[in-house]
Design a protein around this motif. Structure first.
Motif, PDB file in Angstrom:
ATOM      1  N   SER A 194       0.820  -1.210   0.000  1.00 31.13           N
ATOM      2  CA  SER A 194       0.000   0.000   0.000  1.00 31.13           C
ATOM      3  C   SER A 194       0.855   1.262   0.000  1.00 31.13           C
ATOM      4  O   SER A 194       2.044   1.237   0.331  1.00 31.13           O
ATOM      5  CB  SER A 194      -0.918   0.008   1.223  1.00 31.13           C
ATOM      6  OG  SER A 194      -0.148   0.097   2.411  1.00 31.13           O
ATOM      7  N   SER A 195       0.222   2.358  -0.374  1.00 31.74           N
ATOM      8  CA  SER A 195       0.867   3.668  -0.348  1.00 31.74           C
ATOM      9  C   SER A 195      -0.211   4.710  -0.066  1.00 31.74           C
ATOM     10  O   SER A 195      -1.404   4.409  -0.061  1.00 31.74           O
ATOM     11  CB  SER A 195       1.573   3.957  -1.675  1.00 31.74           C
ATOM     12  OG  SER A 195       0.654   3.960  -2.744  1.00 31.74           O
ATOM     13  N   ILE A 196       0.220   5.945   0.178  1.00 35.19           N
ATOM     14  CA  ILE A 196      -0.701   7.049   0.426  1.00 35.19           C
ATOM     15  C   ILE A 196      -0.433   8.137  -0.602  1.00 35.19           C
ATOM     16  O   ILE A 196       0.709   8.597  -0.748  1.00 35.19           O
ATOM     17  CB  ILE A 196      -0.533   7.609   1.849  1.00 35.19           C
ATOM     18  CG1 ILE A 196      -0.809   6.518   2.887  1.00 35.19           C
ATOM     19  CG2 ILE A 196      -1.463   8.801   2.078  1.00 35.19           C
ATOM     20  CD1 ILE A 196      -0.467   6.926   4.313  1.00 35.19           C
ATOM     21  N   SER A 197      -1.476   8.528  -1.326  1.00 34.68           N
ATOM     22  CA  SER A 197      -1.372   9.608  -2.309  1.00 34.68           C
ATOM     23  C   SER A 197      -1.995  10.859  -1.697  1.00 34.68           C
ATOM     24  O   SER A 197      -3.177  10.868  -1.340  1.00 34.68           O
ATOM     25  CB  SER A 197      -2.116   9.215  -3.590  1.00 34.68           C
ATOM     26  OG  SER A 197      -2.100  10.274  -4.516  1.00 34.68           O
ATOM     27  N   PHE A 214      -6.362  -4.415  -7.057  1.00 28.14           N
ATOM     28  CA  PHE A 214      -5.911  -3.083  -6.661  1.00 28.14           C
ATOM     29  C   PHE A 214      -7.085  -2.311  -6.074  1.00 28.14           C
ATOM     30  O   PHE A 214      -8.191  -2.325  -6.632  1.00 28.14           O
ATOM     31  CB  PHE A 214      -5.340  -2.328  -7.864  1.00 28.14           C
ATOM     32  CG  PHE A 214      -4.542  -1.111  -7.481  1.00 28.14           C
ATOM     33  CD1 PHE A 214      -3.206  -1.218  -7.153  1.00 28.14           C
ATOM     34  CD2 PHE A 214      -5.140   0.137  -7.426  1.00 28.14           C
ATOM     35  CE1 PHE A 214      -2.469  -0.101  -6.784  1.00 28.14           C
ATOM     36  CE2 PHE A 214      -4.423   1.259  -7.058  1.00 28.14           C
ATOM     37  CZ  PHE A 214      -3.079   1.135  -6.739  1.00 28.14           C
ATOM     38  N   ASP A 215      -6.832  -1.652  -4.952  1.00 30.12           N
ATOM     39  CA  ASP A 215      -7.831  -0.802  -4.301  1.00 30.12           C
ATOM     40  C   ASP A 215      -7.498   0.666  -4.560  1.00 30.12           C
ATOM     41  O   ASP A 215      -6.375   1.116  -4.284  1.00 30.12           O
ATOM     42  CB  ASP A 215      -7.849  -1.037  -2.790  1.00 30.12           C
ATOM     43  CG  ASP A 215      -8.423  -2.385  -2.410  1.00 30.12           C
ATOM     44  OD1 ASP A 215      -9.114  -2.991  -3.244  1.00 30.12           O
ATOM     45  OD2 ASP A 215      -8.178  -2.834  -1.266  1.00 30.12           O
ATOM     46  N   PHE A 216      -8.476   1.404  -5.102  1.00 30.57           N
ATOM     47  CA  PHE A 216      -8.348   2.844  -5.297  1.00 30.57           C
ATOM     48  C   PHE A 216      -9.169   3.543  -4.215  1.00 30.57           C
ATOM     49  O   PHE A 216     -10.402   3.582  -4.293  1.00 30.57           O
ATOM     50  CB  PHE A 216      -8.878   3.270  -6.674  1.00 30.57           C
ATOM     51  CG  PHE A 216      -8.163   2.653  -7.835  1.00 30.57           C
ATOM     52  CD1 PHE A 216      -7.110   3.314  -8.458  1.00 30.57           C
ATOM     53  CD2 PHE A 216      -8.549   1.414  -8.323  1.00 30.57           C
ATOM     54  CE1 PHE A 216      -6.460   2.742  -9.543  1.00 30.57           C
ATOM     55  CE2 PHE A 216      -7.899   0.836  -9.406  1.00 30.57           C
ATOM     56  CZ  PHE A 216      -6.844   1.507 -10.012  1.00 30.57           C
ATOM     57  N   GLY A 217      -8.517   4.073  -3.199  1.00 28.73           N
ATOM     58  CA  GLY A 217      -9.239   4.766  -2.149  1.00 28.73           C
ATOM     59  C   GLY A 217      -9.863   6.058  -2.664  1.00 28.73           C
ATOM     60  O   GLY A 217      -9.181   6.890  -3.270  1.00 28.73           O
ATOM     61  N   LEU A 218     -11.163   6.227  -2.463  1.00 32.11           N
ATOM     62  CA  LEU A 218     -11.874   7.436  -2.895  1.00 32.11           C
ATOM     63  C   LEU A 218     -12.148   8.379  -1.731  1.00 32.11           C
ATOM     64  O   LEU A 218     -12.290   9.589  -1.928  1.00 32.11           O
ATOM     65  CB  LEU A 218     -13.188   7.060  -3.572  1.00 32.11           C
ATOM     66  CG  LEU A 218     -13.083   6.213  -4.841  1.00 32.11           C
ATOM     67  CD1 LEU A 218     -14.472   5.931  -5.396  1.00 32.11           C
ATOM     68  CD2 LEU A 218     -12.217   6.908  -5.896  1.00 32.11           C
ATOM     69  N   ALA A 219     -12.243   7.831  -0.520  1.00 32.99           N
ATOM     70  CA  ALA A 219     -12.508   8.663   0.652  1.00 32.99           C
ATOM     71  C   ALA A 219     -11.269   9.467   1.022  1.00 32.99           C
ATOM     72  O   ALA A 219     -10.137   8.961   0.965  1.00 32.99           O
ATOM     73  CB  ALA A 219     -12.937   7.790   1.826  1.00 32.99           C
ATOM     74  N   ASN A 220     -11.459  10.717   1.384  1.00 34.14           N
ATOM     75  CA  ASN A 220     -10.361  11.550   1.872  1.00 34.14           C
ATOM     76  C   ASN A 220     -10.079  11.174   3.322  1.00 34.14           C
ATOM     77  O   ASN A 220     -10.907  11.390   4.208  1.00 34.14           O
ATOM     78  CB  ASN A 220     -10.733  13.023   1.767  1.00 34.14           C
ATOM     79  CG  ASN A 220      -9.651  13.930   2.330  1.00 34.14           C
ATOM     80  OD1 ASN A 220      -8.505  13.521   2.499  1.00 34.14           O
ATOM     81  ND2 ASN A 220     -10.017  15.168   2.631  1.00 34.14           N
ATOM     82  N   THR A 221      -8.909  10.602   3.577  1.00 37.01           N
ATOM     83  CA  THR A 221      -8.579  10.150   4.932  1.00 37.01           C
ATOM     84  C   THR A 221      -7.796  11.191   5.727  1.00 37.01           C
ATOM     85  O   THR A 221      -7.479  10.961   6.898  1.00 37.01           O
ATOM     86  CB  THR A 221      -7.769   8.844   4.876  1.00 37.01           C
ATOM     87  OG1 THR A 221      -6.561   9.061   4.138  1.00 37.01           O
ATOM     88  CG2 THR A 221      -8.568   7.731   4.224  1.00 37.01           C
ATOM     89  N   ASN A 259      -5.793   6.231   0.146  1.00 35.67           N
ATOM     90  CA  ASN A 259      -5.063   4.968   0.166  1.00 35.67           C
ATOM     91  C   ASN A 259      -5.028   4.346  -1.227  1.00 35.67           C
ATOM     92  O   ASN A 259      -6.005   4.395  -1.970  1.00 35.67           O
ATOM     93  CB  ASN A 259      -5.731   3.983   1.128  1.00 35.67           C
ATOM     94  CG  ASN A 259      -5.440   4.297   2.581  1.00 35.67           C
ATOM     95  OD1 ASN A 259      -4.325   4.655   2.927  1.00 35.67           O
ATOM     96  ND2 ASN A 259      -6.448   4.157   3.433  1.00 35.67           N
ATOM     97  N   ARG A 260      -3.894   3.762  -1.557  1.00 34.09           N
ATOM     98  CA  ARG A 260      -3.714   2.965  -2.769  1.00 34.09           C
ATOM     99  C   ARG A 260      -3.130   1.625  -2.331  1.00 34.09           C
ATOM    100  O   ARG A 260      -2.197   1.592  -1.534  1.00 34.09           O
ATOM    101  CB  ARG A 260      -2.764   3.655  -3.758  1.00 34.09           C
ATOM    102  CG  ARG A 260      -3.214   5.045  -4.195  1.00 34.09           C
ATOM    103  CD  ARG A 260      -4.372   4.963  -5.171  1.00 34.09           C
ATOM    104  NE  ARG A 260      -4.745   6.258  -5.715  1.00 34.09           N
ATOM    105  CZ  ARG A 260      -5.761   6.991  -5.284  1.00 34.09           C
ATOM    106  NH1 ARG A 260      -6.501   6.551  -4.273  1.00 34.09           N
ATOM    107  NH2 ARG A 260      -6.049   8.152  -5.834  1.00 34.09           N
TER     108      ARG A 260
END
Length: 210
Positions: free
Chosen positions: A48-51, A182-189, A199-200
């Motif tokens: 995982s990574s954080i964009s 692959f998970d594309f996080g849409l929520a602003n964390t 999150n990616r």
């Protein structure tokens, strides 16, 4: 050599038992409505990574554990379309840098994936492209700031709720199941109102369906 021979013999003797279990499960793989269904167990790896628009939160790949259980049901006996829902423990996060020093963000979630699968029979295998999403809530997390030598809760910085899109493909052979996606996080964390963080996650999981 003796241990190796015993191990090989044990494996050979277990094959008929495994085949018998699989046959029994296949005979009982229908729900009350007559549709085929299954339960699954999954163990895997997250990368995982954080964009983020905040350079201090933008983080590179981090390896974490994925452990879950799934339930799938065929939507119609006339087509190989499946709906699958699950519950999983999923470790995400990333490794960033502040003033040249590492910062490790660890975020552990209780996650619920919801996906649609289309099963394609290829010989003895079933290949299953999937598309859907996930919802998650943070249950624990720790940030290690190597610059200040401090550790604190990651949820001082990040919101606990996460959700996004999931795309991937699975392959099933009898009871054995492999999946990558692959998970594309849409929520602003990000708790900060001025910058976003998402999150990616690339995941690989193996398990059994029964």
């Amino acid at each position: 050599m003796k241990k190796l021979i015993i191990l090989i013999l044990s494996a050979l003797l277990s094959v008929p038992s495994a085949a018998q279990i699989y046959k029994h499960l296949e005979e009982n793989r229908y729900n009350r409505d007559g549709n085929e269904h299954y339960y699954g167990l999954r163990l895997g790896l997250n990368l995982s990574s954080i964009s983020s628009g905040d350079i201090n939160l933008d983080a590179d790949a981090f390896a974490g554990l994925y452990l879950g259980a799934n339930y799938g049901i065929q939507l119609s006996r006339m087509s190989p379309v499946w709906f699958e829902v699950g519950l999983a423990y999923s470790e995400k996060g990333g490794i960033g840098h502040i003033d040249g020093e590492r910062v490790k963000y660890r975020l552990s979630y209780l996650e619920m994936p919801l996906v649609i699968k289309y099963s394609i029979e290829v010989g003895d295998f079933h290949v299953q492209p999937l598309l859907g999403g996930y919802l998650a809530v943070g249950i624990t997390g720790k940030t290690k700031d190597y610059r200040t030598r401090d550790s604190y809760s990651s949820f001082d910085t990040f919101r606990r709720f996460d959700g996004g899109l999931r795309i991937g493909c699975g392959a099933e052979y009898q009871m054995i199941y492999l999946e990558a996606g692959f998970d594309f996080g849409l929520a602003n964390t990000n708790k900060d109102d001025f910058d976003t963080a998402h999150n990616r996650c690339l995941y690989i999981a193996a398990g059994v369906n029964f």
